[in-house]
Design an enzyme around this catalytic site. Sequence first.
Site, short mmCIF file in Angstrom:
data_model
loop_
_atom_site.label_atom_id
_atom_site.label_comp_id
_atom_site.label_asym_id
_atom_site.label_seq_id
_atom_site.Cartn_x
_atom_site.Cartn_y
_atom_site.Cartn_z
N ARG A 65 -56.28 53.51 26.27
CA ARG A 65 -54.91 54.01 26.18
C ARG A 65 -54.22 53.49 24.93
NH1 ARG A 65 -50.32 51.78 28.31
NH2 ARG A 65 -51.50 50.56 29.82
N TYR A 118 -41.21 77.03 21.78
CA TYR A 118 -42.02 77.15 22.99
C TYR A 118 -41.18 76.83 24.23
CZ TYR A 118 -45.66 75.77 26.36
OH TYR A 118 -46.44 75.62 27.48
N ASP A 190 -43.18 71.60 14.17
CA ASP A 190 -44.38 72.00 14.92
C ASP A 190 -45.14 72.99 14.06
OD1 ASP A 190 -46.23 73.27 16.64
OD2 ASP A 190 -44.99 72.84 18.39
N LYS A 215 -54.86 74.38 20.59
CA LYS A 215 -54.95 75.70 19.98
C LYS A 215 -56.01 75.73 18.88
CE LYS A 215 -51.36 76.58 22.64
NZ LYS A 215 -50.87 75.30 23.15
#
Length: 403
Positions: A65, A118, A190, A215
């Site tokens: 992590r 989005y 973005d 994507k």
Amino acid sequence: MANKNNNHNSQWQAATQVIHAGAVHDDPHGALVSPLYQTSTFTFDSSAQGSARFAGEADGYIYSRLGNPTVTELERRVAALEGLPAAAATATGMGAVSAAMLAFLRHGDHVVISEAIYGCSFALFSELFTRFGISVDFVDMTDANNVAQAVKENTKLVFLETPANPHLKVVDIAAVKKAIAGRDIRMVVDNTFLTPLYQQPALFGADIVIHSATKYLNGHGDVVAGVICGSEDDIALIKSTTLKDMGATMSPHDAWLILRGLKTLDVRMQRHCENALFVADFLRNHDSVERLFFPGCSDHAGQKLMQGDNPQMRSAGAVIGFELKGDEATARAFLDKLQLITLAVSLGDAETLIQHPASMTHSPYTPEARAKAGISDTLVRISVGLEAADDIIDDLQQALAGK
């Protein structure tokens, strides 16, 4: 035996960079492909070494992590492609948006957001931010004057997508940067739709660049992930605060899959964008299409950002929005008739994907916010895939028949 250190070379062309930029891995067996470090934790040679690593006094990994060699390589590669010093990989694209924004915000701060983004990003800013005392203004950033007018004394961040999801509005990044010049405001962009191959926001003033690596960076529809690129200091802050403590870190296996996908990013994007031009030309001339949203069209505002010696956009991309004549029922009937094209959200996969933003990806918007952002009930968004362009067009043709 150690593999050569392939540091970023700014002279390399894109096709070379996606394979070599930022690639650094050491393998005793000389493996060509970077090893997958599928481990949750890392051992220490001594308690003193473990303590030193936790204190930041010694290099080395502790727990995945907090960092993992496979994830680190992906971060180096994407940062190199964006022309930025550092990156942080996240579990999802929304993990990237949340970690990047919240690292620099506190109660009482203000942010300026593009009205066309989005749906889940919209929900984050309009609902969660306001719950914690962060004020938000959504503005049309196609006119940078709107940004200048929205900025307040307590504004800390400006966030935008370009091209914007779902109707491909474009924003002049340099113009927005100019609108906030002289203020201590970070601009977050973005860049998912164009990838670093066709747009590098940092060249035009962006401080932080975000990707939904789900994507195009991955490109195979089998990973959800995000990446944040920025300065060494900003990325270090994000990693040591919101990303670490919220836990939205990327798994090493997902990082390994994206590293594999990156190697074909250039050739995939060429085919995606070539197909999109054919599909857009078909839709532009179809009687059932009321309006087409695609930067590759001669009358689209994106054209001005694709011109000159140093254009912001080096391609129109491969996502197309279009409104059908009729009503929402018309749009749904069209979608349900498709046979080859896949009815699914997301984009950037080998398969051509199509969806209805108003009821799917942008359903978190209120009807009023959708109207303000220009997201109509007949708007359809298509992510053009890698199939033969003629087959994609044939499927659109049969589904549009009689509309």
